[in-house]
Motif scaffolding. Structure first.
Motif, PDB file in Angstrom:
ATOM      1  N   ALA A   1      21.161  19.367  25.953  1.00  0.00           N
ATOM      2  CA  ALA A   1      19.731  19.093  26.043  1.00  0.00           C
ATOM      3  C   ALA A   1      19.018  19.552  24.770  1.00  0.00           C
ATOM      4  O   ALA A   1      18.150  18.848  24.239  1.00  0.00           O
ATOM      5  CB  ALA A   1      19.144  19.797  27.260  1.00  0.00           C
TER       6      ALA A   1
ATOM      7  N   ILE B   1      16.640  17.486  22.181  1.00  0.00           N
ATOM      8  CA  ILE B   1      15.286  17.913  21.822  1.00  0.00           C
ATOM      9  C   ILE B   1      15.161  17.992  20.302  1.00  0.00           C
ATOM     10  O   ILE B   1      14.167  17.556  19.727  1.00  0.00           O
ATOM     11  CB  ILE B   1      14.957  19.265  22.486  1.00  0.00           C
TER      12      ILE B   1
ATOM     13  N   VAL C   1      14.519  14.586  18.954  1.00  0.00           N
ATOM     14  CA  VAL C   1      13.139  14.133  19.177  1.00  0.00           C
ATOM     15  C   VAL C   1      12.188  14.846  18.219  1.00  0.00           C
ATOM     16  O   VAL C   1      11.274  14.229  17.658  1.00  0.00           O
ATOM     17  CB  VAL C   1      12.730  14.366  20.645  1.00  0.00           C
TER      18      VAL C   1
ATOM     19  N   ASN D   1       9.763  13.270  15.041  1.00  0.00           N
ATOM     20  CA  ASN D   1       8.313  13.411  14.985  1.00  0.00           C
ATOM     21  C   ASN D   1       7.831  14.221  13.788  1.00  0.00           C
ATOM     22  O   ASN D   1       6.643  14.516  13.696  1.00  0.00           O
ATOM     23  CB  ASN D   1       7.802  14.038  16.288  1.00  0.00           C
TER      24      ASN D   1
ATOM     25  N   ILE E   1      24.274   4.880  28.256  1.00  0.00           N
ATOM     26  CA  ILE E   1      24.338   6.219  27.661  1.00  0.00           C
ATOM     27  C   ILE E   1      23.105   7.030  28.027  1.00  0.00           C
ATOM     28  O   ILE E   1      23.188   8.078  28.648  1.00  0.00           O
ATOM     29  CB  ILE E   1      24.463   6.128  26.128  1.00  0.00           C
ATOM     30  N   MET E   2      21.933   6.487  27.662  1.00  0.00           N
ATOM     31  CA  MET E   2      20.717   7.272  27.859  1.00  0.00           C
ATOM     32  C   MET E   2      20.386   7.389  29.345  1.00  0.00           C
ATOM     33  O   MET E   2      20.049   8.452  29.852  1.00  0.00           O
ATOM     34  CB  MET E   2      19.556   6.644  27.086  1.00  0.00           C
TER      35      MET E   2
ATOM     36  N   THR F   1      22.712   9.733  30.948  1.00  0.00           N
ATOM     37  CA  THR F   1      22.443  11.128  30.600  1.00  0.00           C
ATOM     38  C   THR F   1      21.238  11.651  31.373  1.00  0.00           C
ATOM     39  O   THR F   1      21.243  12.778  31.869  1.00  0.00           O
ATOM     40  CB  THR F   1      22.188  11.237  29.087  1.00  0.00           C
TER      41      THR F   1
ATOM     42  N   PHE G   1      22.155  12.246  34.816  1.00  0.00           N
ATOM     43  CA  PHE G   1      22.988  13.447  34.863  1.00  0.00           C
ATOM     44  C   PHE G   1      22.126  14.706  34.839  1.00  0.00           C
ATOM     45  O   PHE G   1      22.319  15.620  35.644  1.00  0.00           O
ATOM     46  CB  PHE G   1      23.956  13.402  33.686  1.00  0.00           C
TER      47      PHE G   1
ATOM     48  N   MET H   1       6.706   9.254  22.553  1.00  0.00           N
ATOM     49  CA  MET H   1       7.734   9.732  21.631  1.00  0.00           C
ATOM     50  C   MET H   1       8.422  10.994  22.167  1.00  0.00           C
ATOM     51  O   MET H   1       9.535  11.305  21.794  1.00  0.00           O
ATOM     52  CB  MET H   1       7.109  10.068  20.267  1.00  0.00           C
ATOM     53  N   TRP H   2       7.715  11.727  22.989  1.00  0.00           N
ATOM     54  CA  TRP H   2       8.216  13.032  23.423  1.00  0.00           C
ATOM     55  C   TRP H   2       8.819  13.007  24.813  1.00  0.00           C
ATOM     56  O   TRP H   2       9.140  14.046  25.376  1.00  0.00           O
ATOM     57  CB  TRP H   2       7.101  14.079  23.372  1.00  0.00           C
TER      58      TRP H   2
ATOM     59  N   ASP I   1      11.682  12.024  26.096  1.00  0.00           N
ATOM     60  CA  ASP I   1      13.046  12.554  26.235  1.00  0.00           C
ATOM     61  C   ASP I   1      13.042  14.069  26.104  1.00  0.00           C
ATOM     62  O   ASP I   1      13.698  14.777  26.853  1.00  0.00           O
ATOM     63  CB  ASP I   1      13.954  11.968  25.151  1.00  0.00           C
ATOM     64  N   ALA I   2      12.247  14.550  25.110  1.00  0.00           N
ATOM     65  CA  ALA I   2      12.195  15.997  24.899  1.00  0.00           C
ATOM     66  C   ALA I   2      11.661  16.684  26.149  1.00  0.00           C
ATOM     67  O   ALA I   2      12.141  17.754  26.524  1.00  0.00           O
ATOM     68  CB  ALA I   2      11.311  16.310  23.697  1.00  0.00           C
TER      69      ALA I   2
ATOM     70  N   PHE J   1      14.487  16.790  28.787  1.00  0.00           N
ATOM     71  CA  PHE J   1      15.521  17.779  28.449  1.00  0.00           C
ATOM     72  C   PHE J   1      14.958  19.192  28.472  1.00  0.00           C
ATOM     73  O   PHE J   1      15.658  20.139  28.819  1.00  0.00           O
ATOM     74  CB  PHE J   1      16.144  17.448  27.086  1.00  0.00           C
ATOM     75  N   GLY J   2      13.683  19.311  28.071  1.00  0.00           N
ATOM     76  CA  GLY J   2      13.054  20.625  28.114  1.00  0.00           C
ATOM     77  C   GLY J   2      12.964  21.157  29.534  1.00  0.00           C
ATOM     78  O   GLY J   2      13.255  22.323  29.800  1.00  0.00           O
TER      79      GLY J   2
ATOM     80  N   LEU K   1      14.938  20.440  31.882  1.00  0.00           N
ATOM     81  CA  LEU K   1      16.299  20.843  32.243  1.00  0.00           C
ATOM     82  C   LEU K   1      16.595  22.262  31.777  1.00  0.00           C
ATOM     83  O   LEU K   1      17.097  23.093  32.537  1.00  0.00           O
ATOM     84  CB  LEU K   1      17.298  19.870  31.622  1.00  0.00           C
ATOM     85  N   ILE K   2      16.243  22.545  30.527  1.00  0.00           N
ATOM     86  CA  ILE K   2      16.559  23.876  29.987  1.00  0.00           C
ATOM     87  C   ILE K   2      15.782  24.946  30.731  1.00  0.00           C
ATOM     88  O   ILE K   2      16.330  25.991  31.097  1.00  0.00           O
ATOM     89  CB  ILE K   2      16.255  23.916  28.478  1.00  0.00           C
TER      90      ILE K   2
END
Lengths: 330, 290
Positions: free
Chosen positions: A126, A130, A133, A137, B218-219, B222, B225, B260-261, B263-264, B267-268, B270-271
């Motif tokens: 992950a 990040i 991304v 940007n 893939i994406m 993921t 997942f 744009m953000w 995905d971040a 994943f964020g 998730l973390i």
């Protein structure tokens, strides 16, 4: 003067031969620039595979985000070298890339290394995404469009790639056989037992992560010199998988294994291309169709290797020149 | 409100795929990285039967389910089963190999080609409106199918003999053979069901976004997942909850203008979840034994 052991002499001879022969072959026109660049690619993939092996194979911390650290190194190197594009800046920039990557490794490792096994792998995966991304940007390094390095190909020298690879491998080998390395192995084998004998397991894990990140960053700098153009997506988790593939294919925990893994990976993928259009002699321009055939074959070979040698090609063995002192005697 | 519908669509898709991840992880503690590509193959099967045989919804559903089920079992038997006692990491690398193979095999010019393909519309679509909110029959079909399958799976795991056997393998892998249960069959069954769900996911996907390409798995795979991990991997209710959570977060990011953000953000999340509760929102905490 201390007498050099037989092993040391062999090592020096092998290194010198590898340093000189490709350059001579290239200068005399026996091999093309394409073959030489494949060898360069093997050099920086070896470093990044070995850095992951240090984190996962030696210290036992499952990381699926190594490409992010390679990426940090590549971008920091690229940014610095674009400001001051000269030879004397080359090594400081490479080191700076490594240090930036190591710093990120520390910041990221501190919270995430509390996780274990699959969960650590997922968290690092992950983090890798990040990172992609975030880079996409940042306008200063081209964002999603990519980042062009204004250094041309003057730095693309065989001695540079090979030299940095040899030094990195040598340092990592020494770390593995040092007290640090032994601590890391102890944590990998059983972190509770390691803690019971007085090892600071957190510190050991973080050191492994930081050192691994540093060398990944250096490898990133080399890859930036190699390609001259950086794209955020080439550092995503798929690329991290590729490093993992090299490490496991070669043999987890075996230093030589990572080198073999990187070699097999690059040699197969590029060699396939070379085979296909031998007549063309045009580097890096194989048609897309052929590109895809080679990955199909690579996937099949990878599956077969894993089915018949689940412990990788080296299977835990080690090259003589990469062994530690106490192993040499055996 | 329109965004809520979008999020429900996306979440249903994630959920169907996340269920496959979570079932397989629950049983053999293995992240099947090729699962997203089984979804992709499902979408391609739909594309082919719809363009060549002009099948409708049910025909496409049947073909996608059978095709992916077969694929899942074949993958398991050929690539994973021989490694049952090997280190987990070898299994993971094999899964990456299978994933690479599926993607690039489908992308071969003689198979499907690497260019995206447009799937023709194969179900009658009518638009309904409820006050300000517009929704189509396709969206209703997707939501109903996904929810029905989740309820069915929940019932299946809870109440059938096979479901009980699966839970047994999940809770104690070594003791199950002693009870006279064939573990291999149970694992194959889990792969069959997980893959079939991914196949249905592929069908539903092409209904909403009528385009297929070899790397689409893939994406999406993921994301599904991480949804499974956020919910607590190994737990099927957690997977569904995680899927809708991720989907709502992503749609909210896009609606707020931060596409744009997105995905971040996923994943964020998730973390953050992993750091606070490593076993996921609904996961059981496995105590470490010394």
């Amino acid at each position: 003067m201390k007498r050099l052991s037989k092993n040391t002499i062999t090592t020096i001879v092998v290194i010198l031969v590898l340093l000189i022969v490709p350059q001579v072959l290239y200068s005399t026109g026996v091999i093309t620039i394409y073959v030489l660049s494949i060898l360069m690619e093997i050099c920086f993939f070896s470093i990044s595979a070995l850095s992951l092996n240090l984190v996962f194979g030696i210290a036992g911390q499952f990381s699926l985000g190594q490409a992010a650290f390679v990426g940090v190194g590549a971008y920091v190197f690229g940014y610095i070298i674009n400001q001051v594009p000269s030879w004397w800046m080359l090594f400081p920039a490479l080191i700076a890339g490594g240090l930036a990557s190591a710093a990120l490794g520390y910041v990221v490792g501190l919270p995430t290394l509390r996780l274990k096994g699959d969960y650590l792998g997922i968290a690092t995966l992950a983090l890798d995404q990040i990172f992609v991304v975030v880079i996409q940007n940042i306008k200063a390094v081209g964002g999603a469009r990519g980042f062009l390095l204004g250094i041309g190909s003057s730095f693309r020298q065989w001695w540079l790639f090979f030299g940095v690879a040899v030094i990195s491998v040598w340092i990592m080998r020494n770390i593995v056989y040092s007290n640090w390395g032994r601590t890391m192995i102890a944590v990998r084998e059983d972190d509770i037992a390691a803690e019971a004998v007085g090892i600071d397991t957190t510190k050991s894990k973080i050191w492994a992560f930081v050192i691994g990140s540093f060398f990944a960053g250096v490898a990133g700098g080399l890859s930036a010199i190699y390609s001259g153009f950086l794209q955020p997506n080439s550092f995503n988790f798929i690329q991290s998988f590729n490093y993992m593939v090299m490490v496991i294919m070669g043999g987890l925990g075996s230093l030589g294994g990572s080198l073999v893994g990187a070699f097999v990976y690059v040699a197969f993928l590029e060699g396939f291309r070379l085979l296909k259009d031998w007549a063309m002699y045009v580097p890096l321009l194989g048609s897309i169709a052929q590109d895809q055939y080679r990955i199909v074959f690579f996937a099949l070979i990878l599956i077969v290797i894993m089915l018949y040698a689940p412990k990788g090609i080296m299977g835990g063995k080690e090259f003589a020149i990469l062994k530690g002192k106490e192993l040499e005697k055996k | 409100m329109q965004q809520v519908i979008n999020a429900l669509m996306l979440g249903s898709m994630y959920a169907l795929i996340a269920l496959g991840y979570t079932m397989i992880y629950g049983i053999i503690r293995f992240i099947n990285f090729a699962h997203g590509d089984v979804f992709m193959v499902g979408a391609y099967i739909v594309f082919n039967v719809v363009t060549i045989f002009k099948f409708g919804f049910w025909g496409a559903l049947l073909c996608a389910v059978l095709g992916t089920m077969l694929l899942g079992v074949v993958i398991e038997r050929v690539a994973y089963k021989p490694l049952r006692n090997a280190p987990k990491i070898s299994l993971l690398i094999t899964a990456i190999g299978v994933s690479l193979f599926l993607e690039n095999f489908v992308a071969l010019p003689v198979v499907m080609g690497s260019m995206p393909k447009v799937v023709p519309s194969f179900i009658p679509i009518s638009i309904y409106s409820l006050g300000n909110v517009k929704f189509s029959s396709a969206q209703v079909i997707i939501l109903v199918t996904a929810v029905a399958l989740m309820i069915f799976l929940g019932w299946f795991i809870r109440s059938t003999k096979l479901g009980r056997a699966m839970r047994a393998v999940s809770s104690d892998y070594a003791a199950v053979p002693l009870m006279g249960i064939n573990v291999d069959n149970i694992i194959s069954m889990a792969f069959a069901i997980g893959s079939a769900l991914a196949g249905v996911g592929g069908l539903l996907y092409v209904i909403v976004y009528p385009e297929v390409d070899p790397f689409m798995g893939i994406m999406l795979g993921t994301k599904a997942f991480i949804a499974a991990v956020v919910g607590g991997i190994g737990n099927i209710y957690g997977a569904v909850a995680g899927a809708y959570l991720i989907a709502f977060l992503e749609v909210a990011m896009v609606a707020a203008g931060y596409s744009m953000w997105r995905d971040a953000a996923a994943f964020g999340l998730l973390i953050i979840v992993l750091l606070i509760k490593p076993s996921g929102l609904f996961g059981k905490f496995e105590k470490e034994k010394v």
